[in-house]
Design an enzyme around this catalytic site. Sequence first.
Site, PDB file in Angstrom:
ATOM      1  CE  LYS A  80      40.048  34.008  10.512  1.00 30.61           C
ATOM      2  NZ  LYS A  80      39.927  35.579  10.221  1.00 30.61           N
ATOM      3  CB  ALA A 133      48.132  37.484  11.453  1.00 38.15           C
ATOM      4  CB  SER A 187      43.610  38.627   6.249  1.00 37.21           C
ATOM      5  OG  SER A 187      43.996  38.978   7.686  1.00 37.21           O
ATOM      6  CG  ASP A 188      42.177  36.680  12.997  1.00 35.73           C
ATOM      7  OD1 ASP A 188      41.407  36.705  12.648  1.00 35.73           O
ATOM      8  OD2 ASP A 188      42.636  37.078  14.266  1.00 35.73           O
ATOM      9  CD  GLN A 189      41.827  44.192  12.100  1.00 37.85           C
ATOM     10  OE1 GLN A 189      40.879  44.489  11.740  1.00 37.85           O
ATOM     11  NE2 GLN A 189      42.678  45.358  10.925  1.00 37.85           N
TER      12      GLN A 189
END
Length: 196
Positions: free
Chosen positions: A56, A109, A72-74
């Site tokens: 991203k 992250a 960000s990723d979750q």
Amino acid sequence: MAQLPAPLILASTSPYRRELLARLGLPFTQEAPGVEEAPLPGEAPEALVSRLALAKAAAVAARHPEAIVIGSDQMALVDGEVLGKPGTPARAQAQLRRLSGQRVRFLTALAVQCPQQGALQVTVPYEVQMRTLSEAEIADYVARDNPVDAAGSFKSEGLGIALFAGMYGDDPSALVGLPLIHLTALLSRCGCRVLG
């Protein structure tokens, strides 16, 4: 006073991440990264969130090489099972039934793409112990907070906090989707001062 050596871009359309980043008082814009989020065959959850956060940030940085870009990723997990966004109230209720009395692990992250330093990255774990929930509590919560776009079917920044018996981790903003303690440290490494 905050100082930015370059424009700051949040590589996300999430209103939750936007609200979190706004807490730091830094001027920023938001842009959709346009990244495919499907897991690779056999990809572990930790590897997936890390790869997606970096992808991203890199996608938006490729369009704005002069900028500092945040990705960000979750992911939410219970007993090793990945929980996605429910999408509907019925699926949110089903997820909360599954989570009742369970400990839920979140992996968030974070990647910051800096013009000079390149990519800086960290994955922040956070855990929530859910109370044992009645059908009435689940139905009332879903009707009132509408968590259809939240991994795990709850919003800790809202009424979802009433579902918890405890929270465990070093950065509570990670639970909402953007770990601000870690982000502040990474931005500092890019030359962004949030304070003074």
